[in-house]
Design a protein around this motif. Sequence first.
Motif, short mmCIF file in Angstrom:
data_model
loop_
_atom_site.label_atom_id
_atom_site.label_comp_id
_atom_site.label_asym_id
_atom_site.label_seq_id
_atom_site.Cartn_x
_atom_site.Cartn_y
_atom_site.Cartn_z
N LEU A 33 0.81 -1.21 0.00
CA LEU A 33 0.00 0.00 0.00
C LEU A 33 0.85 1.27 0.00
O LEU A 33 0.37 2.35 -0.33
N GLU A 34 2.10 1.16 0.38
CA GLU A 34 2.96 2.32 0.54
C GLU A 34 3.32 2.96 -0.80
O GLU A 34 3.42 2.28 -1.82
N ASP A 35 3.55 4.27 -0.78
CA ASP A 35 4.25 4.94 -1.87
C ASP A 35 5.73 4.78 -1.57
O ASP A 35 6.39 5.68 -1.04
N GLY A 36 6.26 3.60 -1.91
CA GLY A 36 7.57 3.18 -1.44
C GLY A 36 8.67 4.21 -1.62
O GLY A 36 8.98 4.60 -2.74
N TRP A 37 9.24 4.67 -0.50
CA TRP A 37 10.41 5.54 -0.46
C TRP A 37 10.16 6.91 -1.11
O TRP A 37 11.11 7.63 -1.44
N CYS A 38 8.89 7.26 -1.28
CA CYS A 38 8.56 8.54 -1.90
C CYS A 38 9.10 9.72 -1.07
O CYS A 38 9.39 10.79 -1.62
N ASP A 39 9.23 9.52 0.23
CA ASP A 39 9.73 10.59 1.08
C ASP A 39 11.14 11.03 0.70
O ASP A 39 11.52 12.19 0.90
N LEU A 40 11.93 10.11 0.11
CA LEU A 40 13.29 10.47 -0.28
C LEU A 40 13.30 11.50 -1.39
O LEU A 40 14.27 12.25 -1.54
N LEU A 41 12.24 11.55 -2.18
CA LEU A 41 12.17 12.52 -3.27
C LEU A 41 12.00 13.94 -2.73
O LEU A 41 12.30 14.91 -3.43
N ALA A 42 11.49 14.06 -1.52
CA ALA A 42 11.28 15.37 -0.90
C ALA A 42 12.42 15.75 0.03
O ALA A 42 12.30 16.73 0.78
N ALA A 43 13.53 15.03 -0.04
CA ALA A 43 14.61 15.24 0.93
C ALA A 43 15.19 16.65 0.90
O ALA A 43 15.67 17.16 1.92
N GLY A 44 15.17 17.30 -0.26
CA GLY A 44 15.73 18.64 -0.36
C GLY A 44 14.71 19.75 -0.25
O GLY A 44 15.06 20.93 -0.39
N ILE A 227 4.47 10.18 -9.22
CA ILE A 227 5.69 9.85 -9.94
C ILE A 227 5.80 8.34 -10.06
O ILE A 227 5.67 7.61 -9.07
N ASP A 228 6.02 7.86 -11.27
CA ASP A 228 6.15 6.42 -11.53
C ASP A 228 7.32 5.88 -10.71
O ASP A 228 8.45 6.37 -10.79
N ARG A 229 7.05 4.84 -9.92
CA ARG A 229 8.10 4.28 -9.05
C ARG A 229 9.27 3.72 -9.83
O ARG A 229 10.39 3.64 -9.32
N SER A 230 9.03 3.33 -11.07
CA SER A 230 10.14 2.78 -11.86
C SER A 230 11.19 3.83 -12.17
O SER A 230 12.30 3.50 -12.60
N LEU A 231 10.87 5.11 -11.94
CA LEU A 231 11.84 6.17 -12.17
C LEU A 231 12.88 6.27 -11.06
O LEU A 231 13.91 6.91 -11.24
N TYR A 232 12.60 5.63 -9.90
CA TYR A 232 13.55 5.79 -8.80
C TYR A 232 13.77 4.53 -7.96
O TYR A 232 14.60 4.53 -7.06
N LEU A 233 13.03 3.45 -8.25
CA LEU A 233 13.23 2.20 -7.53
C LEU A 233 13.79 1.13 -8.46
O LEU A 233 13.54 1.14 -9.66
N SER A 234 14.52 0.19 -7.87
CA SER A 234 15.01 -0.95 -8.62
C SER A 234 13.86 -1.94 -8.82
O SER A 234 12.77 -1.77 -8.28
N GLY A 245 18.40 10.79 -6.46
CA GLY A 245 19.08 12.08 -6.40
C GLY A 245 18.63 13.01 -7.50
O GLY A 245 18.41 14.21 -7.27
N ARG A 246 18.47 12.48 -8.71
CA ARG A 246 18.03 13.30 -9.85
C ARG A 246 16.64 13.88 -9.58
O ARG A 246 16.42 15.08 -9.78
N LEU A 247 15.71 13.04 -9.12
CA LEU A 247 14.35 13.52 -8.87
C LEU A 247 14.29 14.44 -7.65
O LEU A 247 13.51 15.40 -7.65
N ALA A 248 15.09 14.15 -6.63
CA ALA A 248 15.10 15.02 -5.45
C ALA A 248 15.62 16.40 -5.79
O ALA A 248 15.11 17.42 -5.29
#
Length: 273
Positions: A33-44, A227-234, A245-248
């Motif tokens: 159910l999670e937006d997996g690791w989406c919080d990392l995109l808002a790190a900056g 944001i499509d998760r395939s853009l930042y997850l393996s 890093g690119r998306l953040a």
Amino acid sequence: MGPVVVSVPHAGRIYPPEILAAARVEQSQLERLEDGWCDLLAAGATGAGAVVVEALWARAVADLNRGEGQMAPGEVAMSLRAQFSAPGRKERAGLGVVPTRLFDCGPLWKRPIDSAALHWRLESFHRPYHDALTEVLVEARDRFGHAILIDLHSMPSIPAGQPGHGARIVVGDRFGGSAGAWLIDMVVASAGRLGEVVTRNQPYSGGHIIRTHGQPADAIHAVQIEIDRSLYLSVERLPDTARIGRLARWFADLVGDLGQARPGNEIFPQAAE
């Protein structure tokens, strides 16, 4: 602090013991159910001037992007069914304010959600999150003359045959209902500079958060970004450091640009080439 507030409601990874004890599925299934690791995109985003309101508790506890009345009667105890008499498509699929089902593993909980369980989830998680958003948005509006809410989410790749197929980023404003056109135009243009396919409101126009908090007539504007998760997850659904890093960096730049926007005077920063 600037006029921008970032909401990250679905990236929480904390599962209270009560939740795991009540579940009839493994934690790994609840994690879907999670937006997996989406919080990392808002790190900056904080460094770029935004206030970030982020859920730490998992979406399985309470879905902050659903209203308190969004449940299907068949998913709750008999005593609660009268108050959930008009479910929509997502609620009927088990994706209400308390998620209750996933399509390929059936019910998530050992028993229907009863009054005590619903009250605990709303009082402990759902209402405090929305109270926090209201507080910081009103503070920003009163200080700067306007406030901007960016509700940040991730999504699975959009399948063929579904509206928006091929899009990697979806920007929603509830078809103009939650934000001025200047804001969504800025966000869509910024996302387009990533070189990815961007759509507006298809297939996601925005949920409860921007519907509730986006009040353009009161100078509070809100958009949802998926944001499509395939853009930042393996492929193993783990963070890819370089792509995150690119998306953040992009997201921080967007926050910075929006912080300089002056919607009343139609004065905006020049787009970077």
